[in-house]
Design an enzyme around this catalytic site. Structure first.
Site, PDB file in Angstrom:
ATOM      1  N   LYS A   1      28.329  25.877  33.487  1.00 21.94           N
ATOM      2  CA  LYS A   1      28.713  27.248  33.868  1.00 21.94           C
ATOM      3  C   LYS A   1      27.949  27.674  35.125  1.00 21.94           C
ATOM      4  CE  LYS A   1      27.336  28.805  29.821  1.00 21.94           C
ATOM      5  NZ  LYS A   1      27.030  27.587  29.053  1.00 21.94           N
TER       6      LYS A   1
ATOM      7  N   ARG B   1      28.794  36.122  25.137  1.00 22.04           N
ATOM      8  CA  ARG B   1      28.561  34.974  24.263  1.00 22.04           C
ATOM      9  C   ARG B   1      28.814  35.331  22.797  1.00 22.04           C
ATOM     10  NH1 ARG B   1      24.772  32.143  28.076  1.00 22.04           N
ATOM     11  NH2 ARG B   1      24.420  30.063  27.283  1.00 22.04           N
TER      12      ARG B   1
ATOM     13  N   ARG C   1      17.802  17.414  32.243  1.00 24.02           N
ATOM     14  CA  ARG C   1      17.346  18.597  32.992  1.00 24.02           C
ATOM     15  C   ARG C   1      15.916  18.973  32.608  1.00 24.02           C
ATOM     16  NH1 ARG C   1      20.686  24.074  32.507  1.00 24.02           N
ATOM     17  NH2 ARG C   1      19.952  23.943  30.368  1.00 24.02           N
TER      18      ARG C   1
ATOM     19  N   ARG D   1      14.535  21.663  30.865  1.00 27.09           N
ATOM     20  CA  ARG D   1      14.050  23.040  30.858  1.00 27.09           C
ATOM     21  C   ARG D   1      13.315  23.268  29.531  1.00 27.09           C
ATOM     22  NH1 ARG D   1      19.004  26.850  32.153  1.00 27.09           N
ATOM     23  NH2 ARG D   1      19.026  27.072  29.893  1.00 27.09           N
TER      24      ARG D   1
ATOM     25  N   ARG E   1      21.004  25.500  19.747  1.00 26.70           N
ATOM     26  CA  ARG E   1      21.891  26.155  20.728  1.00 26.70           C
ATOM     27  C   ARG E   1      23.357  25.790  20.449  1.00 26.70           C
ATOM     28  NH1 ARG E   1      19.182  24.341  26.120  1.00 26.70           N
ATOM     29  NH2 ARG E   1      20.900  25.439  27.141  1.00 26.70           N
TER      30      ARG E   1
HETATM   31  P1  B4P Z   1      24.230  24.180  33.901  1.00 20.51           P
HETATM   32  O1  B4P Z   1      25.241  24.475  34.955  1.00 20.51           O
HETATM   33  O2  B4P Z   1      22.848  24.749  34.088  1.00 20.51           O
HETATM   34  O3  B4P Z   1      24.741  24.607  32.463  1.00 20.51           O
HETATM   35  P2  B4P Z   1      25.046  26.017  31.805  1.00 20.51           P
HETATM   36  O4  B4P Z   1      26.357  25.827  31.123  1.00 20.51           O
HETATM   37  O5  B4P Z   1      24.950  27.144  32.803  1.00 20.51           O
HETATM   38  O6  B4P Z   1      23.791  26.119  30.814  1.00 20.51           O
HETATM   39  P3  B4P Z   1      23.174  26.945  29.673  1.00 20.51           P
HETATM   40  O7  B4P Z   1      24.221  27.353  28.674  1.00 20.51           O
HETATM   41  O8  B4P Z   1      22.091  26.046  29.202  1.00 20.51           O
HETATM   42  O9  B4P Z   1      22.411  28.169  30.307  1.00 20.51           O
HETATM   43  P4  B4P Z   1      22.255  29.731  30.282  1.00 20.51           P
HETATM   44  O10 B4P Z   1      21.286  30.005  31.356  1.00 20.51           O
HETATM   45  O11 B4P Z   1      23.582  30.410  30.351  1.00 20.51           O
HETATM   46  O12 B4P Z   1      24.176  22.594  33.738  1.00 20.51           O
HETATM   47  C1  B4P Z   1      23.305  21.927  32.854  1.00 20.51           C
HETATM   48  C2  B4P Z   1      22.835  20.604  33.436  1.00 20.51           C
HETATM   49  O13 B4P Z   1      23.936  19.717  33.616  1.00 20.51           O
HETATM   50  C3  B4P Z   1      22.186  20.753  34.815  1.00 20.51           C
HETATM   51  O14 B4P Z   1      21.088  19.879  34.891  1.00 20.51           O
HETATM   52  C4  B4P Z   1      23.287  20.349  35.788  1.00 20.51           C
HETATM   53  O15 B4P Z   1      22.774  19.805  36.994  1.00 20.51           O
HETATM   54  C5  B4P Z   1      24.044  19.302  34.979  1.00 20.51           C
HETATM   55  N1  B4P Z   1      25.475  19.269  35.303  1.00 20.51           N
HETATM   56  C6  B4P Z   1      26.281  20.361  35.534  1.00 20.51           C
HETATM   57  N2  B4P Z   1      27.544  19.951  35.762  1.00 20.51           N
HETATM   58  C7  B4P Z   1      27.549  18.582  35.648  1.00 20.51           C
HETATM   59  C8  B4P Z   1      28.571  17.577  35.763  1.00 20.51           C
HETATM   60  N3  B4P Z   1      29.850  17.892  36.046  1.00 20.51           N
HETATM   61  N4  B4P Z   1      28.209  16.284  35.559  1.00 20.51           N
HETATM   62  C9  B4P Z   1      26.930  15.963  35.269  1.00 20.51           C
HETATM   63  N5  B4P Z   1      25.920  16.855  35.162  1.00 20.51           N
HETATM   64  C10 B4P Z   1      26.221  18.155  35.353  1.00 20.51           C
HETATM   65  O16 B4P Z   1      21.615  30.130  28.841  1.00 20.51           O
HETATM   66  C11 B4P Z   1      20.297  29.827  28.449  1.00 20.51           C
HETATM   67  C12 B4P Z   1      19.868  30.679  27.237  1.00 20.51           C
HETATM   68  O17 B4P Z   1      19.792  32.079  27.618  1.00 20.51           O
HETATM   69  C13 B4P Z   1      20.784  30.673  26.019  1.00 20.51           C
HETATM   70  O18 B4P Z   1      20.534  29.578  25.161  1.00 20.51           O
HETATM   71  C14 B4P Z   1      20.408  32.042  25.349  1.00 20.51           C
HETATM   72  O19 B4P Z   1      19.224  31.948  24.588  1.00 20.51           O
HETATM   73  C15 B4P Z   1      20.146  32.959  26.527  1.00 20.51           C
HETATM   74  N6  B4P Z   1      21.341  33.751  26.916  1.00 20.51           N
HETATM   75  C16 B4P Z   1      21.996  33.675  28.115  1.00 20.51           C
HETATM   76  N7  B4P Z   1      23.058  34.501  28.132  1.00 20.51           N
HETATM   77  C17 B4P Z   1      23.093  35.102  26.910  1.00 20.51           C
HETATM   78  C18 B4P Z   1      23.970  36.035  26.307  1.00 20.51           C
HETATM   79  N8  B4P Z   1      25.049  36.493  26.959  1.00 20.51           N
HETATM   80  N9  B4P Z   1      23.725  36.435  25.032  1.00 20.51           N
HETATM   81  C19 B4P Z   1      22.663  35.992  24.368  1.00 20.51           C
HETATM   82  N10 B4P Z   1      21.784  35.087  24.873  1.00 20.51           N
HETATM   83  C20 B4P Z   1      21.993  34.647  26.139  1.00 20.51           C
END
Ligand code: B4P
Length: 188
Positions: free
Chosen positions: A13, A86, A125, A127, A138
């Protein structure tokens, strides 16, 4: 244009929202990023405890953050919601916020990636919330609380599912096609 990015942890995302933001020239609202940037504040510390446990941050905290961010000037032209909503209550809150502003949601992009690929991406990654037991929690939270949004938005006819199991550039091409066809059908 108002667009939501939906998908399981690590679906890309954040990665794709950055690209789409540059392509469309609209604001990017990532609740995960805002919560991580706030880690030195009392609100950020409260949220951080949930994040490190792999749990969703409570709806009232997240909705408060979005209300504030949405009132900033750059959101007037449009906004990409990355990782929000979410939960169903968050989606209902977003509906109310956008209705008040007369800015309906145009498109929800749901990125699909097999769980085995997601685990590999997140483990790489590294984190603080990417350790194996936190990742498992998660996924549980995603299935229980976020996945119901797929039907919520499908029922409105604004959902597009994107196969996210490919290189980032290829996934972006799929997203761009979905966005371009939405823009052209809205202009007719
Ligand atoms: P990202 O692009 O970082 O993945 P994401 O879907 O945004 O991640 P996530 O769900 O963990 O994060 P968020 O900050 O929203 O990609 C992940 C990895 O994969 C990276 O290393 C990237 O380089 C790699 N990658 C990406 N695309 C690729 C591809 N095509 N091929 C190969 N590799 C690839 O959430 C984090 C936390 O914040 C949640 O768990 C929750 O606790 C909290 N949170 C955030 N929003 C919330 C909400 N609305 N409500 C409640 N809690 C919330």
């Amino acid at each position: 244009m108002r667009i939501v990015f939906l998908g399981p942890p690590g679906a890309g995302k954040g990665t794709q929202a950055q690209r789409l933001k540059d392509y469309l020239g609209i604001a990017h609202l990532s609740t995960g990023e805002i919560l991580r940037d706030a880690q030195d504040t009392p609100l950020g510390q409260a949220a951080g405890r949930y994040m490190l446990a792999g749990q969703l941050v409570p709806d009232d905290i997240v909705v408060g953050i979005v209300v504030e961010r949405l009132s900033e000037k750059d959101c007037e032209r449009g906004c990409l919601f990355d990782g929000f909503p979410r939960t169903v209550p968050q989606a209902e809150a977003l509906d109310r916020m956008l209705a008040e502003r007369g800015m309906p949601l145009k498109l929800v992009l749901a990125i699909d990636v097999p769980e085995s690929d997601l685990i590999a991406r997140l483990s790489e990654r590294g984190r603080p919330d990417d350790d194996p037991s936190t990742i498992a929690e998660r996924f549980r939270q995603y299935t229980a609380l976020t996945q119901p949004l797929i039907d919520y938005y499908r029922g409105r006819g604004i959902l597009r599912q994107i196969d996210g199991a490919a290189a980032p550039n290829e996934v972006f091409e799929r997203i761009r096609n979905a966005v371009d066809s939405t823009v052209s059908s809205n202009s007719h």
